[in-house]
Structures are given as C-alpha cells and as structure tokens.
Scaffold this active site. Structure first.
Site, short mmCIF file in Angstrom:
data_model
loop_
_atom_site.label_atom_id
_atom_site.label_comp_id
_atom_site.label_asym_id
_atom_site.label_seq_id
_atom_site.Cartn_x
_atom_site.Cartn_y
_atom_site.Cartn_z
N SER A 149 0.85 -1.21 0.00
CA SER A 149 0.00 0.00 0.00
C SER A 149 0.88 1.25 0.00
O SER A 149 1.94 1.28 0.65
CB SER A 149 -0.89 0.01 1.25
OG SER A 149 -1.48 1.29 1.39
N TYR A 162 -2.77 -2.05 9.88
CA TYR A 162 -2.83 -2.31 8.43
C TYR A 162 -1.56 -1.77 7.75
O TYR A 162 -0.93 -2.48 6.95
CB TYR A 162 -4.09 -1.64 7.86
CG TYR A 162 -4.15 -1.65 6.36
CD1 TYR A 162 -4.45 -2.82 5.66
CD2 TYR A 162 -3.89 -0.50 5.63
CE1 TYR A 162 -4.49 -2.82 4.26
CE2 TYR A 162 -3.94 -0.50 4.25
CZ TYR A 162 -4.23 -1.66 3.57
OH TYR A 162 -4.27 -1.67 2.20
N1 LIG Z 1 -8.60 0.22 -2.06
C1 LIG Z 1 -7.52 0.88 -1.68
O1 LIG Z 1 -7.54 2.10 -1.50
C2 LIG Z 1 -6.20 0.16 -1.49
C3 LIG Z 1 -5.04 0.91 -1.37
C4 LIG Z 1 -3.83 0.24 -1.17
C5 LIG Z 1 -3.80 -1.14 -1.12
N2 LIG Z 1 -4.95 -1.84 -1.22
C6 LIG Z 1 -4.87 -3.28 -1.16
O2 LIG Z 1 -5.40 -3.83 -2.34
C7 LIG Z 1 -6.04 -5.07 -2.04
C8 LIG Z 1 -7.49 -5.04 -2.48
O3 LIG Z 1 -8.11 -3.88 -1.95
P1 LIG Z 1 -9.70 -3.73 -1.91
O4 LIG Z 1 -10.00 -2.28 -1.85
O5 LIG Z 1 -10.30 -4.55 -2.97
O6 LIG Z 1 -9.89 -4.40 -0.45
P2 LIG Z 1 -11.12 -5.11 0.20
O7 LIG Z 1 -10.98 -5.03 1.66
O8 LIG Z 1 -12.32 -4.54 -0.36
O9 LIG Z 1 -11.07 -6.60 -0.38
C9 LIG Z 1 -10.37 -7.60 0.23
C10 LIG Z 1 -10.81 -8.94 -0.35
O10 LIG Z 1 -10.12 -9.94 0.38
C11 LIG Z 1 -11.05 -10.89 0.87
N3 LIG Z 1 -10.55 -11.41 2.14
C12 LIG Z 1 -10.53 -10.79 3.35
N4 LIG Z 1 -10.00 -11.60 4.27
C13 LIG Z 1 -9.68 -12.77 3.65
C14 LIG Z 1 -9.12 -14.00 4.07
N5 LIG Z 1 -8.78 -14.22 5.35
N6 LIG Z 1 -8.91 -14.97 3.15
C15 LIG Z 1 -9.28 -14.77 1.86
N7 LIG Z 1 -9.84 -13.64 1.40
C16 LIG Z 1 -10.03 -12.65 2.29
C17 LIG Z 1 -12.36 -10.15 1.02
O11 LIG Z 1 -13.46 -11.04 1.03
C18 LIG Z 1 -12.31 -9.23 -0.21
O12 LIG Z 1 -12.79 -9.89 -1.36
C19 LIG Z 1 -5.86 -5.30 -0.55
O13 LIG Z 1 -4.69 -6.04 -0.31
C20 LIG Z 1 -5.68 -3.88 -0.02
O14 LIG Z 1 -5.00 -3.88 1.19
C21 LIG Z 1 -6.15 -1.23 -1.42
#
Ligand SMILES: NC(=O)c1ccc[n+]([C@@H]2O[C@H](COP(=O)([O-])OP(=O)(O)OC[C@H]3O[C@@H](n4cnc5c(N)ncnc54)[C@H](O)[C@@H]3O)[C@@H](O)[C@H]2O)c1
Length: 259
Positions: A149, A162
């Site tokens: 991130s 996080y």
């Molecule tokens: N959206 C943002 O602004 C952002 C920014 C930086 C990094 N990220 C990273 O990108 C990735 C996706 O982001 P997002 O916005 O789609 O996040 P999100 O939280 O919406 O999605 C996470 C997904 O992981 C699944 N999940 C959660 N716990 C789990 C587990 N124990 N086993 C298997 N699956 C599991 C959830 O069901 C969901 O489908 C993540 O790693 C997040 O940390 C997101």
C-alpha cells in the site's frame, strides 16, 4: 499482434480476495487477457459469482472458499488450481483485511484485531506462497505479485496495524525474491494509493471521500484512482516481459509519493 512477452494466454493465475473490490477487477481482466483464473476468497459466494461471470463470458474460471490464514485452505487452493488447470504460473496476493477495518487512532486498536490483521495480511501471504512454491519450482518458473500500500511511503494516519502489515509485505517480497531466484520465481509488489474500489467506497464516510478529492489535487495526475489503474502493472509482473525484475515494489498512485 501483441508481443509474445506480454501474452498471458493459458497462464494459470490465482487471485486471492478475487471475489470483490480490486481483486475482482484483477480476476476479470486477467481472464479477458486469456489467463485461467482461480479465485480464492473467504467470501465464497462472491468468488463463485465472479468465476461464473467470467466463465459465461470469456473462459473458464474457478472459485474456492479460502481463508488465506489457514494452512489447509491454502493447500486446497493450490490443489484446486493444479487439478483444474494442471499448473500454477502466477499468484496475486491481493486478499487482506482493509476495507472492513475501522479508521481509528492507534491506541484504540484492539489487540485481537491487531493480531488478526497480521494473521491475514502477513501470515496469509506466507501460507499462499508456501502452497504454490512446490508447483512453481517443478515448473521452473513462477510469478508472485504481492499487494502492499502507498500508505507505507506516506505514513498515512489511522489503521496503524494495516500500514505496519503492508510495510511487512515489502520486506517479505525482498527476502522471498532472494530465496527463490534460483528457482526462476520472480516476487514483486505493488503499492497502490487510495483506490476507489467498490468496497473502499462502501466503507468510507462522505467526509473521508471529500478529503480524498482535495488530496487528488496535490498529485501529478489529478483524478481518482480506480481499480483499473492497477491492472496493467499486475499483468506486466505476471508476464514474461518482467522476467528479469524481482524483489521490487512499483508504486501506483498517479504521482503522489515519488518512490
Ligand atoms: N482500495 C484501496 O484504496 C487500497 C489501497 C492500497 C492497497 N490496497 C490493497 O489492495 C487489495 C485489495 O483492496 P480492496 O480495496 O479490494 O480491499 P477489500 O478489503 O475490499 O477486499 C479484500 C478482499 O479480500 C477478501 N478477504 C478478506 N479476508 C480474507 C481472508 N482471510 N482470506 C481470503 N480472502 C479474504 C475479502 O473477502 C475481499 O474480497 C488489498 O490487499 C488492499 O490492502 C487497497
């Protein structure tokens, strides 16, 4: 014609957390590019819905209910990929605890929640890599892409657990890249800035989203970052075009943090 180094046809790629948010976009676009996709999400119904959608449109995709913090589940995930498609070319370690975490000051974070974030975001990544390693090693090649991130570069306030876990992802990526180089497995990371995934939007307050709009004006590309903005880098890191790149972290935030 596309240069074959960018060709993902018939590559088998596992996307953890591929049932919603950004992972859903990775799954769908990788399948459109010709890859076989295995969607491993703890929300099994959502993963299945994405797999069904892909299968009815472009090609075969499968889903398996997976808690990435479970050794048994991650082993079953790899077995599903092998029994369905016969190989594992790529692993996108996208699943994490993020959008479900309340934004709060560091001293209000519950210890149980801290432990669970580390269990999913770091141990989960470790278990997924362990599960696919043997297969990639036997094939003589593999691509692992870990999702960090942009918070790590900026020290964004709140969700300390996080951010700490996502900093861990970068160290994890570097050391694993050193250890599996002789197996011709490349391990890289991307660090997305705030991305307007469906889940992020659904769990952010209007005030927070308004503050992001102000922040967009301070970066080079002054618009919202969408899940689609991340896919190109992930596809590149899964393709032969990146065969001599490993241990790196590509920052994707429209030119905000200049990592
Ligand atoms: N959206 C943002 O602004 C952002 C920014 C930086 C990094 N990220 C990273 O990108 C990735 C996706 O982001 P997002 O916005 O789609 O996040 P999100 O939280 O919406 O999605 C996470 C997904 O992981 C699944 N999940 C959660 N716990 C789990 C587990 N124990 N086993 C298997 N699956 C599991 C959830 O069901 C969901 O489908 C993540 O790693 C997040 O940390 C997101």
């Amino acid at each position: 014609m596309t240069d074959e180094r960018f060709d993902l046809n018939n590559r088998t790629i596992i996307v953890t957390g591929g049932g919603s948010g950004i992972g859903k976009t990775y799954s769908t676009v990788l399948a459109s590019a010709g890859a076989n996709v295995v969607i491993a999400d703890i929300a099994g119904n959502e993963g299945q819905a994405v797999a069904d959608d892909i299968s009815s449109n472009v090609r075969r995709a499968v889903a398996i209910t997976t808690d990435i913090s479970s050794e048994d589940d991650t082993a079953a995930m790899a077995e599903m990929a092998m029994s369905t498609f016969g190989r594992i070319d790529g692993l996108i370690n996208n699943a994490s605890l993020m959008s479900t975490l309340e934004r709060k000051p560091w001293h209000e974070i519950d210890i149980t929640e801290w432990d669970r974030v580390m269990e999913v975001n770091l141990k989960g990544m470790f278990l997924c890599c362990r599960a696919v390693y043997r297969h990639m090693k036997e094939q003589g090649k593999g691509k692992i892409v870990n999702i960090s991130s942009g918070r790590v570069w900026k020290g964004t306030a709140e969700r300390l657990h996080y951010t700490a876990s996502k900093a861990g992802v970068i160290g994890f990526t570097r050391t694993l890249a050193r250890e599996v180089g002789d197996d011709n497995i490349c391990v890289n990371a991307i660090s997305p800035g705030f991305t307007e995934s469906e889940t992020q939007m659904a769990t952010s307050t209007p005030e927070y989203l308004e503050s992001r709009k102000v922040a967009y004006q301070k970066r080079s590309l002054k618009r919202a970052q969408l899940p689609d903005d991340l896919v190109g880098a992930v596809m590149f890191l899964c393709s032969d075009a990146s065969d001599f790149i490993t241990g790196q972290t590509i920052n994707i935030d429209g030119g905000d943090a200049m990592h």
